[in-house]
Design an enzyme around this catalytic site. Structure first.
Site, short mmCIF file in Angstrom:
data_model
loop_
_atom_site.label_atom_id
_atom_site.label_comp_id
_atom_site.label_asym_id
_atom_site.label_seq_id
_atom_site.Cartn_x
_atom_site.Cartn_y
_atom_site.Cartn_z
N ASP A 70 0.88 -1.17 0.00
CA ASP A 70 0.00 0.00 0.00
C ASP A 70 0.91 1.22 0.00
OD1 ASP A 70 -1.64 2.15 0.53
OD2 ASP A 70 -2.61 1.25 2.28
N ASN A 96 9.22 6.28 -9.46
CA ASN A 96 7.81 6.35 -9.06
C ASN A 96 6.94 6.34 -10.31
OD1 ASN A 96 7.62 6.62 -6.08
ND2 ASN A 96 8.94 8.40 -6.43
N TYR A 162 -7.10 15.25 -10.66
CA TYR A 162 -5.92 14.55 -11.19
C TYR A 162 -4.85 15.55 -11.60
CZ TYR A 162 -3.37 11.07 -13.99
OH TYR A 162 -2.42 10.24 -14.51
N LYS A 166 -1.03 15.68 -10.01
CA LYS A 166 0.17 15.46 -10.82
C LYS A 166 1.01 16.73 -10.94
CE LYS A 166 -0.46 11.11 -11.74
NZ LYS A 166 0.47 10.08 -11.20
#
Length: 255
Positions: A70, A96, A162, A166
């Site tokens: 997680d 990532n 979103y 980002k």
């Protein structure tokens, strides 16, 4: 160039359940790195994806580790870093590639949903960077690559949550680059166009609309992002930090 070789390096790639994360993990292995392949979900299918990715790394002759965590659990993120160091010997590279896609008008986005999108896309990256930096700063060298979509740079209607998340990763990357440059840790972003099999483009209608917009009239293949990721992870990028390398098929050239 020997500077592009990742021989004797160890990478930890988060998000290998996504096509982009998997392609980057395998490319790092092909360049010589041992790779911890980490799926960012505790679900069974994510664990399967991590093991499958690790098998690809083993197939090119490199050591691999498969984990499913997680990404918002600090203990699990720290544990992934610790296990990578313990089983693979060190940690030189963090990627990532985790992603939580979401699209909806703002009036249909609840506060709880906004928080979940922000945490899944931004907080998760922050936790991973902080955990990896603990090792990298101590050894005086490291490379971090944060994978970003076009919406980190451009706004889009019905994707405010979103885009905000980002965009936060983009500025987090720049801020950490300033914070860690003189301590040997470089952090950059790999900016991606729309990629086959990723996020919302799996919908056929959305995919067709995007293909008409792009100069190449097609989406990117995950493996087309791999070369830039290897470069940013390598010694060839020693003097590069706080930057974004865009592999987006000309999308940002549009007015």
């Amino acid at each position: 160039m020997k500077e592009l070789s990742l021989s004797e390096k160890v990478a930890l790639v988060l998000g290998v359940e996504h096509p982009t994360g998997r392609a980057i993990a395998v490319a790092l292995a092909e360049a010589g790195a041992d790779v911890a392949c980490v799926a960012t979900s505790p679900r069974r299918e994510a664990e399967v994806a991590a093991n499958s990715c690790a098998n690809e790394v083993w197939a090119v002759g490199r050591r691999a580790l498969a984990l499913a965590i997680d990404p918002l659990d600090e203990g699990q993120v720290e544990g992934a870093v610790d296990r990578t160091v313990r089983e693979l010997g060190r940690l030189d590279i963090l990627v990532n590639a985790h992603d939580v896609p979401y699209a909806a008008p703002v009036e249909e986005t609840t506060t709880e949903r906004f928080r979940r999108v922000l945490e899944g896309n931004l907080t998760a990256v922050y936790l991973a960077c902080r955990a990896a930096a603990r090792v990298m700063l101590a050894q005086g060298k490291g490379r971090i690559v944060n994978v970003l979509p076009l919406l980190a740079e451009r706004g889009l209607a019905n994707a405010s949550a979103y885009c905000a998340a980002k965009g936060g990763v983009l500025n987090l990357t720049r801020a950490l680059a300033l914070e860690w440059a003189r301590r040997g840790v470089a952090i950059n972003a790999l900016g991606c166009g729309w990629v086959e099999g990723e996020g919302l483009v799996q919908d056929p209608e959305t995919k067709a609309q995007l293909e008409r917009y792009l100069p190449y009239r097609r989406l990117a293949r995950p493996d087309e992002l791999a070369g830039a990721a290897v470069y940013l992870a390598s010694d060839a990028a020693d003097f590069v930090t706080g930057q974004v390398i865009w592999v987006e098929g000309g999308a940002l050239s549009h007015v």
